[in-house]
Structure formats: C-alpha cells, structure tokens
Design a protein around this motif. Sequence first.
Motif, PDB file in Angstrom:
ATOM      1  N   UNK A 308       0.778  -1.237   0.000  1.00  0.00           N
ATOM      2  CA  UNK A 308       0.000   0.000   0.000  1.00  0.00           C
ATOM      3  C   UNK A 308       0.807   1.283   0.000  1.00  0.00           C
ATOM      4  N   UNK A 309       2.041   1.222  -0.452  1.00  0.00           N
ATOM      5  CA  UNK A 309       2.868   2.427  -0.518  1.00  0.00           C
ATOM      6  C   UNK A 309       2.547   3.251  -1.764  1.00  0.00           C
ATOM      7  N   UNK A 310       2.697   4.556  -1.635  1.00  0.00           N
ATOM      8  CA  UNK A 310       2.710   5.440  -2.797  1.00  0.00           C
ATOM      9  C   UNK A 310       4.167   5.795  -3.099  1.00  0.00           C
ATOM     10  N   UNK A 311       4.433   6.148  -4.351  1.00  0.00           N
ATOM     11  CA  UNK A 311       5.811   6.400  -4.771  1.00  0.00           C
ATOM     12  C   UNK A 311       6.026   7.912  -4.955  1.00  0.00           C
ATOM     13  N   UNK A 312       7.053   8.417  -4.287  1.00  0.00           N
ATOM     14  CA  UNK A 312       7.351   9.840  -4.384  1.00  0.00           C
ATOM     15  C   UNK A 312       8.734  10.093  -4.942  1.00  0.00           C
ATOM     16  N   UNK A 313       9.022  11.366  -5.227  1.00  0.00           N
ATOM     17  CA  UNK A 313      10.365  11.787  -5.618  1.00  0.00           C
ATOM     18  C   UNK A 313      10.797  12.906  -4.685  1.00  0.00           C
TER      19      UNK A 313
END
Length: 315
Positions: A308-313
């Motif tokens: 359930x992770x979201x991916x960021x920068x």
Amino acid sequence: MKKSFEIIGKNRKALNLCLIITNLAVLAILGFVLFQHQNSKVNRMVKTPKNEQVSKGSSSSSKEAKKEAKKEDKTQLKKGSNHSIEASDYAYDVTAVNNTIRGKSDDVKGKVVFLTFDDGIDPTLTPQVMDILKEYGVHATFFHIGYTITPENGDILKRQITEGHAIANHSLSHNFNLLYPGRVPNQSQIVSEVNQTMANFQAILGKDFKTRIFRYPGGHMSWQGLESTDHALAKEDIQWIDWNMLCGDAEPLSVRPTTSESMMAYMDGSQKYFPETTVKVVLMHDTAGKELTVQTLPQIIEYFKNQGYTFGVLE
C-alpha cells in the motif's frame, strides 16, 4: 388647316408614347439596379454568420490547441526545480523526508517510498531502469555523478524530466581519495564538485534547472566530521540525504545478493538497522555491474505496491 392640326395631334401622341416608353425603360433600369443592390446586401448579410462561425471555430480550435499545449508543458521542467511540473504532485521536500527517516520528525505522513538510484548515468542500464519504471507507472530520484553528465547522455537526462522523475547530485568524481583523503572530509573539494556537477546539469537542462539534493558518495553515515561541510552546502541551499533501506547491490561481495530472491530478502532485512517509519528511501544503483538490480526492480516495485505504498520523488 384641319389636316395640320391632325398631323400635330398625331405627332403629340407619338411623342407622348415615346416619353411613356422612355420612362418605363428608365424605371425598369432603376428597378433592376435597385434589385441587384438589395440582393447583394442580402448576400452579405447571409455570409456574415458563416464568417463569424468560421472565426468562432478558429478561436475554439486555438483554445483547444492552447489547452493541449498546457498539458504538454506539464512534462517540462518546473523552473527552479529538479523535476517536471507534473511531478510536483508527488514531490516531497528533502529535509522533511530526511528528518522523518532519521526519526527526528514525522513531517511526512502515510506510507511513502522513494526509489533512489546512485552512480548513473549509465547509457545502458539507466534507460532499462526507466523503461521498467514507466511500465509500472512509478517514479524515482536519480543521483548522478557529474562526469557522466555529458552531451552524449543528454537525452537520457531530459527523458528523466519529461517522464516525471527527479534528479539529484552525487558529486563530480565519486572519488573517495579526493573527497575524503585519509577518511577526512575535504570540504572545499566536496563543495567544488557539487557546484561543478550543478553546472553540468544546467549545461544540458538549462539555467532553470536547480537541484538542492545531494548524497555524499558512500553516504553521510559513513564519514565523521561532515558538520562544517553540511553547513557550507546548506548556505547554498543544498541538503544531503541518505537512505533507510537498501537492496545490497553495492555491499561487499561476501554479503552482496546474487539472486533476485536473495536481493529481496536483503532489502527487507535492511530495515532493522534504521529507525522504524512508514517512509522508506531505498538505495539502489543503475551503473555497470548492477544488472541484478534491474532484473529485480519489478519485484521491488510490487513489494511496495502490495503493502500500500505510494511512490514519491525528492525535491
């Protein structure tokens, strides 16, 4: 005399008839001219709405074109940043992320993962990494070494911006003997290399490019006495960041994973060495010899998606 009057009468009748005929002809000509004038006026009135309609259509098309242009512009560099305009939706302040993974704050909420790749650009492996990221619809932050930022690699660098990734600084040389001679940080060398790498970025991406993110080669945690260098970089709005999870692709050969299964196990187990948090910064590499990382990357992405992770920068 009587005949003369009759002749005159006949002549008058003939003259009157001629006048009548002449008047009728004049009226007919005037009527025709008037009709033509009115018809021309009507035609102009009829044509006007068509012209207006074309004009409105052109205006509408122009607006649509501008909308499309704006959509396209979102893939372009956000001025003064290290990513595109659209990447702003999932970009996180590097200081907030760093403080969170070091257990100093909880500035970043929720389950967020930052995939980071060090030591590029590699003309072979870096595009392969980007292909996989694109396939899975996720983004990463690339920490590049300055000497790889060349015109030959310019298209890769530009692609990273347009595909929604972020770009960061990893020194010019990545040479430990220059940066930390005798394991002592050389502040002037480090700052100089950071600045030169920035200049290399801007030579390709333009003066509007600015990355404030720096990762010390070897990691900040590997060296003592970096406080003054940290301060010198901060004065130039450069912030360092390490990681709190790693796939092990740069570890000594005795412990380095040799299969995708062992790499996944290594990455999962690496969390125990860092403060517990739902914010993850994962260290990987996209340089020669790291083919196993590229091979395992789809599993790494699925690992975080399944949790359930979201991916960021980073910005």
